[in-house]
Design a protein around this motif. Structure first.
Motif, short mmCIF file in Angstrom:
data_model
loop_
_atom_site.label_atom_id
_atom_site.label_comp_id
_atom_site.label_asym_id
_atom_site.label_seq_id
_atom_site.Cartn_x
_atom_site.Cartn_y
_atom_site.Cartn_z
N THR A 1 0.83 -1.20 0.00
CA THR A 1 0.00 0.00 0.00
C THR A 1 0.86 1.25 0.00
O THR A 1 0.69 2.15 -0.80
CB THR A 1 -0.93 0.01 1.22
OG1 THR A 1 -1.70 -1.20 1.23
CG2 THR A 1 -1.87 1.21 1.19
N PHE A 2 1.83 1.30 0.95
CA PHE A 2 2.82 2.37 1.02
C PHE A 2 4.19 1.79 0.68
O PHE A 2 4.41 0.57 0.74
CB PHE A 2 2.88 2.98 2.43
CG PHE A 2 1.68 3.81 2.78
CD1 PHE A 2 1.53 5.10 2.27
CD2 PHE A 2 0.70 3.32 3.63
CE1 PHE A 2 0.43 5.87 2.61
CE2 PHE A 2 -0.41 4.08 3.97
CZ PHE A 2 -0.54 5.36 3.45
N HIS A 3 5.12 2.67 0.34
CA HIS A 3 6.51 2.26 0.22
C HIS A 3 7.03 1.99 1.65
O HIS A 3 6.83 2.80 2.55
CB HIS A 3 7.35 3.37 -0.41
CG HIS A 3 7.15 3.50 -1.88
ND1 HIS A 3 8.10 3.13 -2.81
CD2 HIS A 3 6.09 3.94 -2.60
CE1 HIS A 3 7.63 3.35 -4.03
NE2 HIS A 3 6.41 3.85 -3.92
N GLY A 4 7.69 0.86 1.83
CA GLY A 4 8.30 0.54 3.11
C GLY A 4 9.67 -0.03 2.85
O GLY A 4 9.86 -0.82 1.91
N ALA A 5 10.67 0.35 3.66
CA ALA A 5 12.05 -0.05 3.39
C ALA A 5 12.23 -1.57 3.42
O ALA A 5 12.90 -2.14 2.54
CB ALA A 5 12.99 0.62 4.39
N LYS A 6 11.65 -2.25 4.40
CA LYS A 6 11.83 -3.71 4.49
C LYS A 6 11.11 -4.41 3.34
O LYS A 6 11.67 -5.29 2.68
CB LYS A 6 11.29 -4.20 5.83
CG LYS A 6 11.36 -5.73 6.03
CD LYS A 6 12.80 -6.24 6.06
CE LYS A 6 12.87 -7.75 6.25
NZ LYS A 6 12.34 -8.20 7.55
N LEU A 7 9.87 -4.01 3.08
CA LEU A 7 9.12 -4.62 1.99
C LEU A 7 9.79 -4.37 0.65
O LEU A 7 9.93 -5.28 -0.18
CB LEU A 7 7.69 -4.08 1.97
CG LEU A 7 6.80 -4.56 0.80
CD1 LEU A 7 6.70 -6.08 0.78
CD2 LEU A 7 5.42 -3.93 0.89
N ASP A 8 10.25 -3.13 0.43
CA ASP A 8 10.91 -2.81 -0.84
C ASP A 8 12.22 -3.58 -0.99
O ASP A 8 12.59 -3.98 -2.10
CB ASP A 8 11.15 -1.31 -0.95
CG ASP A 8 9.87 -0.55 -1.29
OD1 ASP A 8 8.81 -1.19 -1.39
OD2 ASP A 8 9.94 0.67 -1.45
#
Length: 239
Positions: free
Chosen positions: A151-158
């Motif tokens: 949904t949002f940019h996130g450092a871990k997910l990215d």
């Protein structure tokens, strides 16, 4: 044993030199191109507000970050985690600039003094797909990497998405390496296949395949201003 860290950050804005800070760090570790689970994920209190446009991207509010540690208190631990690794970063100049500023504020040396190298997947993608969209989202779509929960940019997910993209982007480099210890990724045992032991068939392209290939080369000529490498190699071979 090759140790790589796929890294991403979220920040309060676009300019470290003008006072913007890192608010999230996400790292995913690969050993011999396999996920280890030895990852790093930290939120930071930047001691300043995020710019409105940045907040729309990452969704990390000042209230959420208020009780998080300051970067300087964990800087040495981050250095030790990254030490000696190859960093895999999309648009590396941005993240490296922010990390260097944070290390500078903490009285530490810049990033490249303690990591082995920094690999920019954006530069890699542009060289492989010239003239195409090469954002992380575009590469996920190109390689079929699922980003439906983003949904949002996130450092871990990215960082997790980029790890998958990187493996796909560089898969051809290891096409002749077959892992014979898939259940023991720490061992990194590989078998090198010698193609000289194979009699490879020669398949001649059909007329419609040649026409489709020529159409692709014309498109590449346009996007590369006539610098298509395939044509130059062909001309050299004929000469």
């Amino acid at each position: 044993m090759t140790r790589q860290i796929v890294l991403d950050t979220e920040t309060t804005g676009l300019s470290a030199e003008n006072g913007d800070r890192i608010i999230e760090l996400g790292c995913v570790e690969l050993l011999n191109r396999k996920l280890t689970g030895n990852d790093l994920h930290i939120y930071f209190n930047p001691e300043r507000e995020s710019h409105e446009d940045a907040l729309k991207v990452h969704g990390l509010t000042t209230d959420f970050l208020r009780d998080k540690p300051k970067f300087g208190t964990l800087a040495n631990d981050i250095v030790e985690y990254l030490r000696g690794a190859e960093l895999i970063i999309h648009n590396a100049a941005f993240d490296v600039g922010f990390l260097n500023k944070e290390f500078e504020l903490a009285g530490l040396a810049p990033l490249r003094s303690f990591v082995s190298e920094v690999t920019d997947t954006l530069a890699m993608a542009k060289s492989v797909y010239p003239g195409k969209r090469n954002s992380l989202d575009a590469l996920c779509d190109r390689f079929g990497v699922d980003r439906s929960n983003r949904t949002f940019h996130g450092a871990k997910l990215d960082a997790q998405l980029l790890a998958d993209v990187y493996i796909n982007l560089t898969r051809g480099q290891d096409a002749l390496l077959i892992d014979v210890a898939a259940d023991e990724p720490q061992q990194g045992a590989v078998l090198i296949v010698d193609l000289r032991t194979f009699e490879l068939p020669v398949l001649v392209a059909a007329e419609h395949e040649l026409a489709a290939h020529e159409e692709v080369l014309v498109q590449l000529d346009k996007s590369s201003s006539g610098r298509t490498l395939f044509r130059k190699i062909g001309e050299m071979a004929v000469a």
